[in-house]
Design a protein around this motif. Structure first.
Motif, short mmCIF file in Angstrom:
data_model
loop_
_atom_site.label_atom_id
_atom_site.label_comp_id
_atom_site.label_asym_id
_atom_site.label_seq_id
_atom_site.Cartn_x
_atom_site.Cartn_y
_atom_site.Cartn_z
N PRO A 159 -5.04 16.77 -0.09
CA PRO A 159 -3.97 17.68 -0.55
C PRO A 159 -2.57 17.24 -0.13
N ARG A 160 -2.48 16.30 0.80
CA ARG A 160 -1.16 15.84 1.24
C ARG A 160 -0.59 14.87 0.21
N PRO A 161 0.57 15.17 -0.34
CA PRO A 161 1.10 14.39 -1.48
C PRO A 161 1.27 12.91 -1.18
N LEU A 162 1.83 12.56 -0.01
CA LEU A 162 2.09 11.16 0.29
C LEU A 162 0.80 10.40 0.58
N PHE A 209 0.43 4.23 9.34
CA PHE A 209 -1.03 4.30 9.24
C PHE A 209 -1.59 3.05 8.57
N CYS A 210 -0.98 2.64 7.48
CA CYS A 210 -1.46 1.44 6.77
C CYS A 210 -1.36 0.20 7.64
N CYS A 211 -0.25 0.12 8.38
CA CYS A 211 -0.04 -1.03 9.26
C CYS A 211 -1.10 -1.07 10.36
N GLN A 270 7.02 9.16 4.55
CA GLN A 270 6.72 7.80 4.10
C GLN A 270 6.53 6.87 5.30
N GLY A 271 7.34 7.09 6.35
CA GLY A 271 7.24 6.26 7.54
C GLY A 271 5.89 6.40 8.22
N ASP A 289 0.82 -1.21 0.00
CA ASP A 289 0.00 0.00 0.00
C ASP A 289 0.85 1.26 0.00
N MET A 290 2.18 1.09 0.17
CA MET A 290 3.04 2.25 0.34
C MET A 290 4.10 2.34 -0.75
N PRO A 291 4.56 3.54 -1.03
CA PRO A 291 5.64 3.70 -2.01
C PRO A 291 6.96 3.24 -1.45
N GLU A 292 7.95 3.13 -2.29
CA GLU A 292 9.29 2.72 -1.88
C GLU A 292 9.83 3.66 -0.80
#
Length: 727
Positions: A691-694, A571-573, A565-566, A462-465
């Protein structure tokens, strides 16, 4: 016997020596003295030995008490008559008298004691070859039932002591086996006699009793506990003198020979013995330094149970124990973390310096394995104070000697986990500190490959590199620790109530380690939890802690912003495990400002089973919305144009609630939204793009699908439960 067989003693002399009257026997003794003097002048040793034989065998060993008394006084008279020549006849003079020390007649024992006194007074240092036999005789007579015999023994004892102290030829080494044997006497008089002799010998300038202390120290400590205050005080003074001698001695003190003796007496039931033994050990550490490090396991095993005392005497022991314990801790240094040669061969350490393999012998290095064994033993069966001290020691070991301590981690780690169930909050807190240190100590990564350690730092689909975060030195024991905690909570769900131990443990861990690592690890385990009821309960607990505890301020800020990213990965976790509780999931969305997703989720709540517990959770969330934690959310209600999803989701919660106090509270809050702003919602619909890019890169569709799958598992579990109950 006829008169010739007593020759050269005259028949009258023989009759006098056999007489029941003391005056007659004394007259006979004077005649013996006169005869002996004549034979000395005439240089006739044959007749002298003849007289000694008659007195020593026919009189001293006679069946008649009066004859035995006459023999004793006659032998004393012989010694007086011999004068300086007595040195050649010491054995013949002393041995018969000593045999009378065991006589059944107290008067015979008394006269024997008096006779030996006179013999020793004449022979002086020449009796020393027979010192041990004389000492045994005197030691027995000190406990005699007849006071006259005791008085005579005391005079003889003083004389022997004078001779020993003035003689350079006293054989101390020959005396030591006898002293070792006699020092364990139980009789008070015999104990007093022994202590007095050691005191006298210690006062002799040419005799170094400190060197020989290991031979009789154990016995002295036994005497120290005598019920007679006079004897105990006498022994205490002697031990004080010896300790002063140790302090002033530059060499010759055998610390190794005495350490184990003192350790044993630290466990004595007598407070004075305990205190004295600990005081000695403390002084040994000050004097011998690293030599004492090898006795660490024994000392802590003996001392830790006494670190707390109730009475005045016990407080003295507690103070001595604390001083000794602190001094022992100070001995442990970095040098003890250098593995021994055996450890290098057996444990497979990766890198060892030449100094580490050859610079130390095992006798001056800490036995880490034994220390750990003692700590575990205490934790499994000790009292509150002892457990606290043991955990403090373990923390000290993890700090000072982490590498060698971690070689024993499989021994103490399970014990620490079990100690989490201890009744004392202080014990649990120290236990958590130790477990946190184990989980994060770099030595844990060096000793074993920490394969599960960074599970919480891997990238999810679900997350980027590059996503990740948290502590980077956590080892495999962290994951084991987290898994055990969840099993503990699962077995005793009462721990998860707000005021129970579970909250305390989790909050403390968030301080000791990092909240991110704790929550991430829990989440990864909970995701696949088969007991969905427990999973829901633990998620609700974690969610409450997350939203209310001051210790988690930084973590809340990180989740609120989702600007790294962290934080997005976290959040996903959390989301995937939070799905076990629908309201907790909504809370997480509110915390992370993912209002559009919250609104979407609420649209599916109509398909969920609305239970009493479910409504209670909404009630708690409404209360939280009114708390300082969600102040930013309430302020965002003023900006209706950009927060339409938030408002819709709050109205969704309102619609789920019955008209209760929580309903009124939330409705009043929504009533505070400016009405003109609400009208504008119809004219200008809000964009669903964050609006938050990540955040825009998070796959919310997949997360939503995961939520539905988890809820399906819950529904299936409830159905199975209902079917089972029905059958």
């Amino acid at each position: 016997m006829n008169d010739k067989e007593y020759a050269p003693l005259s028949p009258q002399c023989v009759r006098n020596l056999n007489d029941k009257l003391y005056e007659k026997r004394k007259t006979g003794a004077l005649e013996v003295e006169r005869l002996v003097k004549e034979f000395v002048i005439a240089n006739d040793p044959v007749k002298i030995r003849r007289i000694l034989k008659v007195l020593g065998e026919d009189f001293a060993l006679s069946n008649h008490p009066n004859a035995r008394k006459g023999g004793a006084i006659g032998l004393a008279a012989t010694a007086i008559g011999l004068g300086k020549e007595s040195q050649h006849y010491v054995r013949e003079l002393v041995q018969p008298v000593l045999s009378s020390f065991h006589d059944a007649d107290s008067r015979v024992r008394y006269y024997a004691c008096e006779a030996l006194y006179n013999i020793v007074k004449v022979c002086r240092g020449f009796v020393l070859p027979y010192f041990n036999e004389i000492f045994v005789g005197i030691s027995k007579l000190t406990s005699d039932t007849d006071q006259n015999v005791k008085n005579g023994t005391e005079l003889l004892d003083r004389l022997i002591k004078d001779i020993v102290t003035e003689s350079p030829s006293f054989d101390l080494m020959a005396f030591m086996p006898l002293l070792r044997d006699r020092i364990y006497a139980k009789n008070p008089e015999a104990r007093q006699f022994i202590v007095s002799w050691i005191t006298i010998l210690d006062a002799v300038p040419d005799i170094n009793m400190v060197v020989l202390l290991p031979e009789f120290l154990d016995g002295l400590f036994n005497i120290l506990g005598d019920s007679n205050p006079e004897i105990s005080k006498m022994c205490q003074n002697l031990l004080t003198e010896f300790l002063n001698g140790i302090k002033n001695s530059n060499s010759g003190v055998k610390y190794e020979g005495m350490a184990n003796i003192l350790i044993i007496h630290c466990n004595s039931p007598d407070d004075l013995i305990q205190y004295t033994a600990m005081t000695w050990l403390r002084e040994f550490i000050g004097q011998a330094g690293r030599t004492m490090i090898q006795y660490t396991p024994g000392i802590i095993n003996a001392v830790l149970p006494h670190l707390q005392g109730a009475s005045d005497k016990q407080r003295n022991v507690a103070e001595a124990a604390k001083s000794l314990n602190d001094a022992l801790k100070d001995l442990v240094s970095d040098i003890d973390d250098i593995p021994t040669v055996n450890e290098v061969k057996g444990q497979g350490f990766r890198e060892q310096s030449e100094e580490g393999q050859n610079g130390l012998s095992s006798s001056c290095q800490l036995d880490v394995g034994e220390v750990i064994s003692v700590i575990c033993h205490i934790l499994e069966g000790g009292n509150f104070g002892t457990k606290v001290a043991a955990l403090q020691w373990l923390g000290h070991m993890l700090t000072k000697v982490p590498k060698r301590t971690f070689q024993n981690v499989d021994t103490f780690f399970p014990v620490l986990l079990q100690t989490l169930s201890d009744e004392s909050e202080e014990v649990v807190l120290l236990d958590l500190e130790a477990l946190a240190e184990i989980s994060s100590n770099p030595a844990g990564l060096e000793t074993k490959t920490a394969t599960p350690a960074n599970q919480g730092k891997t990238k999810t689909k679900d997350m980027p590199e590059g996503a990740g975060g948290g502590g980077e030195t956590l080892n495999e024991y962290f994951s084991k620790f987290m898994a055990f905690l969840l099993e503990l909570f699962k077995k005793d769900r009462q721990l998860l109530e707000p005021d129970e131990r579970g909250y305390f443990i989790i909050r403390q861990l968030c301080q000791l380690l990092t909240a991110e690592d704790i929550f991430k690890s829990f989440s990864q385990i909970i995701v696949d939890e088969g007991d969905v009821g427990f999973a829901c309960k633990i998620v609700q607990t974690l969610n409450t802690i997350l939203l209310t505890s001051a210790e988690l301020f930084e973590l809340r800020t990180q989740l609120k912003n989702l600007d790294t990213q962290g934080s997005c990965a976290l959040f996903c976790c959390l989301y995937k495990s939070w799905c076990h509780s629908p309201i907790a999931t909504i809370s997480l969305c509110y915390l992370t400002q993912n209002y559009h997703h919250a609104s979407d989720l609420l649209q599916t709540f109509g398909d969920l089973e609305i239970t009493v517990d479910f409504l209670k959770e909404i009630d708690k969330l409404v209360q939280l919305i009114e708390s300082p934690i969600f102040a930013y959310l309430r302020l965002q209600l003023l900006d209706v144009q950009h927060n339409q999803d938030l408002i819709r989701s709050l109205y969704g919660l309102l619609m789920l609630l019955p008209q209760s106090e929580a309903f009124k509270l939330l409705r009043f809050r929504l009533d505070c939204i400016p009405h003109y702003q609400l009208l504008a919602m119809k004219e200008k619909p809000q964009s669903s793009k964050d609006p938050r890019p990540l955040v825009s890169k998070i796959n919310f569709k997949e997360l939503h699908q995961h939520f539905l799958q988890v809820q399906a598992r819950h529904r299936e579990a409830r159905n199975k439960k209902m079917i089972k109950a029905a059958t």
